[in-house]
Write a protein that holds these residues in place. Structure first.
Motif, short mmCIF file in Angstrom:
data_model
loop_
_atom_site.label_atom_id
_atom_site.label_comp_id
_atom_site.label_asym_id
_atom_site.label_seq_id
_atom_site.Cartn_x
_atom_site.Cartn_y
_atom_site.Cartn_z
N GLY A 1 31.11 40.19 52.23
CA GLY A 1 31.48 40.43 50.84
C GLY A 1 30.77 41.64 50.26
N PHE B 1 46.82 39.69 50.38
CA PHE B 1 45.63 38.91 50.06
C PHE B 1 45.25 39.13 48.60
CE2 PHE B 1 44.35 43.01 51.72
CZ PHE B 1 43.49 43.48 50.73
N LYS B 2 44.43 38.25 48.09
CA LYS B 2 43.88 38.38 46.75
C LYS B 2 42.54 39.09 46.84
CE LYS B 2 42.57 35.68 42.66
NZ LYS B 2 42.44 34.32 42.10
N ASP C 1 35.51 42.95 52.76
CA ASP C 1 34.66 42.00 53.48
C ASP C 1 33.41 42.70 54.01
OD1 ASP C 1 36.54 40.07 52.99
OD2 ASP C 1 37.43 40.14 54.99
N THR D 1 31.25 44.52 46.81
CA THR D 1 31.97 44.97 45.63
C THR D 1 31.24 46.16 45.01
OG1 THR D 1 32.89 42.79 45.13
CG2 THR D 1 32.76 44.35 43.31
N TRP E 1 40.29 46.41 48.83
CA TRP E 1 41.03 46.60 47.57
C TRP E 1 40.34 47.65 46.74
CZ3 TRP E 1 39.88 45.22 42.29
CH2 TRP E 1 40.98 45.28 41.42
N LEU F 1 33.23 40.16 44.00
CA LEU F 1 31.98 39.46 43.75
C LEU F 1 31.56 39.72 42.32
CD1 LEU F 1 30.01 40.34 47.03
CD2 LEU F 1 31.30 38.26 46.54
N CYS G 1 36.40 46.60 46.65
CA CYS G 1 35.84 45.40 47.26
C CYS G 1 36.39 45.26 48.67
CB CYS G 1 36.10 44.14 46.43
SG CYS G 1 37.82 43.64 46.33
N TYR H 1 45.69 48.28 48.61
CA TYR H 1 45.32 47.14 49.46
C TYR H 1 45.42 47.58 50.92
CZ TYR H 1 46.52 44.25 45.33
OH TYR H 1 46.62 43.70 44.08
N GLN I 1 38.82 40.01 46.82
CA GLN I 1 37.66 39.14 46.84
C GLN I 1 36.50 39.78 46.08
OE1 GLN I 1 37.96 35.96 48.45
NE2 GLN I 1 40.06 36.73 48.27
N ARG J 1 40.28 42.88 53.97
CA ARG J 1 40.69 42.65 52.58
C ARG J 1 40.14 43.73 51.65
NH1 ARG J 1 39.21 36.34 51.93
NH2 ARG J 1 37.28 37.14 52.83
#
Length: 515
Positions: A210, A485-486, A224, A212, A242, A490, A222, A253, A488, A240
């Protein structure tokens, strides 16, 4: 001056001005006063008063406690506990450690003279020149060449302020490791991560589980995992990914992203999706999306490569390659390109699109141009030529088509919404006008030849042009542009604080990163 020797794990000699016997219950000890000192493992220990137990080989000192090693480091405090068998010293009460430019303040400090491992607790404050660090606990292990900080760790430099619960620094590799939620704030940006490391000499960081990034200029990233190289101004994000830029009104994305700031180059890989969030939003999906900024002018060029799909309003496009030139608001489609509106299909070996007020308004198809217009479920009007210049109305429906060279057309004529005739024509150049996706007027230029057929008498060889195709199943739908995907994101966990510095003069990086 009295001299007393410990003869345990490692013998030491005690010095003091005065000494007397001390009752310790079932055995006797000694009370030493006046310039008490002893040497152990290269360190000299001083205090005003000391009680030592020769049976247990322990010593308790008080008053002006001071430890000085051969490298110049000093520790001062109020109380000293020393265990010769364990070779462990503990200093309590307003403890201050000074080594070079570094100062540590803590309620207590412990140190093993054999392993050289030291630790503090109760809340410590470290200052090295203009770098500051606070934590509840800290430990240094020279054997593993690591510094450990735990419990509400706050580190501040001139550039940023870090808040975390665990921070580890490897002194040999000059690497800082984060194993818990970490929040980094600067004047213009905020970074949030869960795990990772930062190589201070190479200025490279890898963050995982994670990540961000939020910038003051309204950019958010953001992913992974992320790898950043500050020196070379490059970065890679995976999993993921974004990116949102509210200034440019774009969201991107993808499964992997990369950038090279010095070249103005960024790329999104793996089922990449770009969304323009303005009123007339534009959606672009491709295997990869590349953006390059001109080094001489302030404009971007965007490319989509592999399985390209684009949507704006009712317009859809497909191709193998797409290029958008921001400078003149043009889009080029290559590799089996097709444009769809609500009832028409336009294609050619190449397609150029021109935007007006951020809407697709006109363009060209060349060579092997083809326009197919669906009249109803059974009949399709068709126009083809070497090249076609087309225009769309404000609703992005086809409005005009100019055919240049080797023009051919088969179009249907309706009366009372019922198709009753077909007109087959060939002509060098032609012009078609449309109204509500229906051919409304036609102009022929240079040797037109045509035949009007009743609908039930159209010859089989004139029922469609040689290039005719209606592959409606390949027209992208809105679900074709659904994000995979949405994001993620933080969220900030720690309350942002202004400073931990005693004076507002920070300019350097981690104190231990400068070793």
């Amino acid at each position: 001056m009295f001299l007393i020797g410990f003869t345990g794990a490692q013998s030491i000699n005690l010095k003091a001005k005065r000494m007397k016997s001390l009752d310790l219950g079932d055995h006797k000890g000694q009370l030493l006063t006046g310039d008490v000192s002893f040497e152990q493992s290269g360190s000299r220990v001083y205090c005003d008063r000391a009680e030592y137990d020769p049976q247990n080989e322990t010593l308790k000192g008080a008053g002006n406690v001071r430890i000085v090693n051969t490298e110049g480091a000093t520790v001062t405090g109020m109380i000293l506990h020393y265990d010769n068998r364990r070779q462990q010293a503990r200093v309590e009460g307003n403890v201050i450690l000074k080594e070079g430019t570094l100062t540590l303040k803590a309620p207590w400090l412990e140190y093993n003279t054999q392993s050289k491992i030291g630790w503090y607790g109760g809340g410590g404050f470290i200052q090295d020149k203009e770098t500051y660090l606070k934590s509840r606990r800290g430990r240094y292990d020279p054997n593993r060449k690591k510094l450990f900080f735990r419990g509400t760790v706050i580190l501040e430099t001139d550039d940023y302020l870090i808040q975390t619960d665990t921070l580890i620094y490897e002194t040999d590799t000059k690497t800082a490791l984060f194993s818990d939620y970490t929040q980094i704030n600067t004047v213009d940006e905020q970074i949030i991560l869960n795990e990772g490391y930062y190589k201070t000499e190479q200025k490279q960081g890898y963050f995982t589980n994670g990540f961000t990034y939020v910038a003051k200029n309204k950019r958010i990233l953001c992913a992974d995992t992320a790898f950043l190289d500050k020196e070379n101004e490059t970065g890679i994000a995976r999993g993921r990914v974004w990116l949102y830029d509210s200034n440019e009104n774009w969201m991107l994305y993808g499964l992997k992203g990369a950038y090279r700031k010095n070249l103005g180059y960024a790329e999104m890989f793996g089922d990449a999706l770009a969304v323009n969030t303005q009123d007339d939003s534009l959606w672009l999906r491709a295997d990869s999306i590349i953006t390059e900024k001109s080094t001489t002018e302030d404009f971007n060029t965007t490319r989509g490569i592999g399985h390209v799909k684009m949507m704006q309003g009712i317009t859809r496009t497909t191709a193998h390659r797409l290029t958008h030139y921001e400078r003149d608001s043009t889009i080029t489609l290559r590799g089996n390109p097709v444009i769809w509106d609500s009832a028409s299909r336009m294609s050619g070996d190449s397609i150029d699109i021109f935007l007006k007020n951020n809407k697709i308004r006109y363009g060209s198809l060349y060579p092997n141009a083809l326009i197919v217009n669906q009249e109803n479920a059974d009949y399709f009007s068709q126009i083809q030529g070497d090249s076609v210049y087309y225009a769309l109305d404000t609703q992005q429906k086809i409005e005009l088509a100019w055919v240049y060279r080797n023009g051919k057309s088969l179009y249907y004529i309706s009366e009372n919404n019922e198709v009753n005739a077909a007109f087959w024509v060939s002509c060098t150049n032609m012009k078609f006008g449309f109204l509500n996706n229906k051919i409304d007027r036609v102009h022929f230029y240079n040797k037109p030849r045509g035949t009007l057929y009743p609908i039930d008498q159209v010859p089989d060889d004139r029922k469609q042009l040689d290039r005719f195709i209606w592959d409606i199943q390949n027209k992208p739908t809105r679900t074709s542009f659904k994000p995979a995907f949405k994001p993620q994101l933080l969220s900030a966990k720690y309350r942002k604080i202004s400073s931990i510095k005693p004076e507002p003069t920070p300019k350097s990086f981690f104190w231990f990163l400068k070793k």
